[in-house]
Design an enzyme around this catalytic site. Sequence first.
Site, mmCIF file in Angstrom:
data_model
loop_
_atom_site.group_PDB
_atom_site.id
_atom_site.type_symbol
_atom_site.label_atom_id
_atom_site.label_comp_id
_atom_site.label_asym_id
_atom_site.label_seq_id
_atom_site.Cartn_x
_atom_site.Cartn_y
_atom_site.Cartn_z
ATOM 1 N N GLY A 1 2.333 10.254 -1.997
ATOM 2 C CA GLY A 1 1.225 9.778 -1.057
ATOM 3 C C GLY A 1 1.217 10.298 0.337
ATOM 4 O O GLY A 1 1.582 11.355 0.442
ATOM 5 N N SER A 2 0.724 9.466 1.258
ATOM 6 C CA SER A 2 0.474 9.942 2.558
ATOM 7 C C SER A 2 1.859 10.405 3.436
ATOM 8 O O SER A 2 1.533 10.993 4.454
ATOM 9 C CB SER A 2 -0.187 8.783 3.209
ATOM 10 N N VAL A 3 2.783 9.914 2.980
ATOM 11 C CA VAL A 3 4.127 10.571 3.499
ATOM 12 C C VAL A 3 4.233 12.060 3.437
ATOM 13 O O VAL A 3 5.006 12.633 4.110
ATOM 14 C CB VAL A 3 5.542 9.992 3.085
#
Length: 669
Positions: free
Chosen positions: A405-407
């Site tokens: 995801g956004s990491v």
Amino acid sequence: MKCKFLWGIFIILFIMSTTGCSRDQMVKEGVNEYINAWTKCNYILMYSNISDESKSEISEKKFVNRYSNIYSGIEAKNISVNIDNSKDIKYEDGTAKVPVKVDMNTAAGNLHFLNTITLKKENKTWKVMWDSKAIFPQLNEEDKVRVDTVKGKRGTIYDRNGSPIAEDGNAAQVGIIPGDLDDNGEKTKTDLAALLNMSKDDIDKKLSASYVKKDMFVPIKVIPEDDERLNVLEKISGVSIKDIGERVYPLKNAAAHLTGYVRKVTAEDLKSNNNYGADDIIGESGLEKIYDNVLKAENGYDIYIIDGNGKRKSTIIRKKVHNGKDIKLTIDSKIQSLLYDQLKEDAGTGVSMNPKTGEVLALVSTPSFDPNDFIMGMSSDVWKSLNEDKRKPFYNRFQSNVVPGSVFKPVTAAIGLKTNKLNPQLSKNISGTKWQKDSSWGNYYVTRVEDYGQPSDLLNALIYSDNIYFAETALDIGKDNMEAELKNFGIGEKIPFEYGLSKSQFGADGHIKNEIQLADSGYGQGEILLNPVHLMAIYDSFVNDGNIIKPYLLYKHNAKAEIWKKNVYSKEIANVILNDLVQVVQNPKGTGHGAYIPGITLAGKTGTAEIKSSQQDITGTEVGWFAAVNVDNPNLLVVAMVENAKDKGGSQYVVPIVKTVFQEVMNGI
């Protein structure tokens, strides 16, 4: 006359020589049948090849037991017996003495000796005149073979501060002496079963074994030596406690997947590996398995003969004890336990390292199990609950791959900046909460949580975790550039780490298939799968001028960083991203602001990855991430992930977990 005389001598010599050859051949035939049975440990067949006179002195049962007890006691295997053709067969008083060479593997190592087998002719065949010397030349009828074992110490696994996380220690063996059970024996067994978390049937089975006698200590279960139940158990009539040596794991559940555990060798192990003896233990999983050859101890053995009075007579073979070698890890037990305590109620993982040296400080997988239970005896109820737990406590999450995801967005940012496809100051002028490149995407849209306004530049895209911004950036970078640069980050490559880890990937087949997958990859979805340790290593590059430092687990006295991936991107790019990640935490609007700690500068990134079958699927779950590093004193980097975080707040559920680790480390834990 002279010729006739010489011819007569020739005939006599010929008859003698042919008779001798025939006799040797018949003797060898007789002894070979016996030898073949011997090498196969077919003691009944061996007995059938001994003389009637020998059979009158020893029964088949005693013969078989004599061999079986001695050979099993010394762990004899791979027995080889051959006639020593360098020596003649000697004939004395109607017997033939055949020299043989004997080789066998024993608990004390390879044993080689010379012996003599005596045969006598019976009914035109040669039979073995057997006595105990046929086993070992120095063994008489009243003698016995004894084996003394000096148990070797398996190597200890230490953390960086010298605290053991796997060691040979002591435990309490709880047992019953049947004859000491009073009239309330049934109640005693019921109470004992309840205390030991086992069934009364299990206790009854142990007590009803054929070998059990009234005055015998019957082992029931092993528990820790400091177990509070011992105070109660010692007061129960018929129950006895013995101190025994066992492999113990002081951190219990907190490091189970890391250390793994050991088990006793099996018959299959002994068949496939000559380096183990019947009483040895072997690493079953984790570091115990990975470093089994280092940690493994070799027991010492003394195999000898005693006479009828129990006096030592002679040594057959002896082997010195060799203790296993110790291992020291970079792991910090305090950080390991702290991360576990923060995550133990969830399915997830937590990893930590010193980003400047590569020293891995913690590797946690939850839920977990107590490896001591495998050593001391796991109850059927505990085993059942672990196996039926839908969260899969035996599954090692720090070893596996997860959707980031956004990491993952800082990776896309670094690639965009490196390829000059991203201007960090330029606003993309994004509006609304959903976007698609054009109508060719049909009903597929990239969505973001909020429309935060303008500018929609790199800083704000990271602060607000803007999916649309990074989807557009990935399309600007292009498929070929994206694939090439992801490979530069080591994605798709085996991670050089002592503990085997899954390879991260950006496509199931090693390729990004289309524009939608490319756009989704920009914000860590699509087919991006990252190993948590690999993700942690990528994040260390933000404080190492764009170089990815190699993570390692075996402690070094003078810790020095070893670069795994050099110049993945420039120092200038690293500084841009690092400064923006600081704002993700410090800015009140930042998705990582929940980790803000006055007096410490953290750079971090949240990630909430969706796990669902399609964009329209509303039944899927979410994975929550947070990764952070101390910028002022970059000696601590922490990454945590929690599965099934959808109803818990996604990444916001994980942020406090990581924050607590930094706070506790600052306060000296």
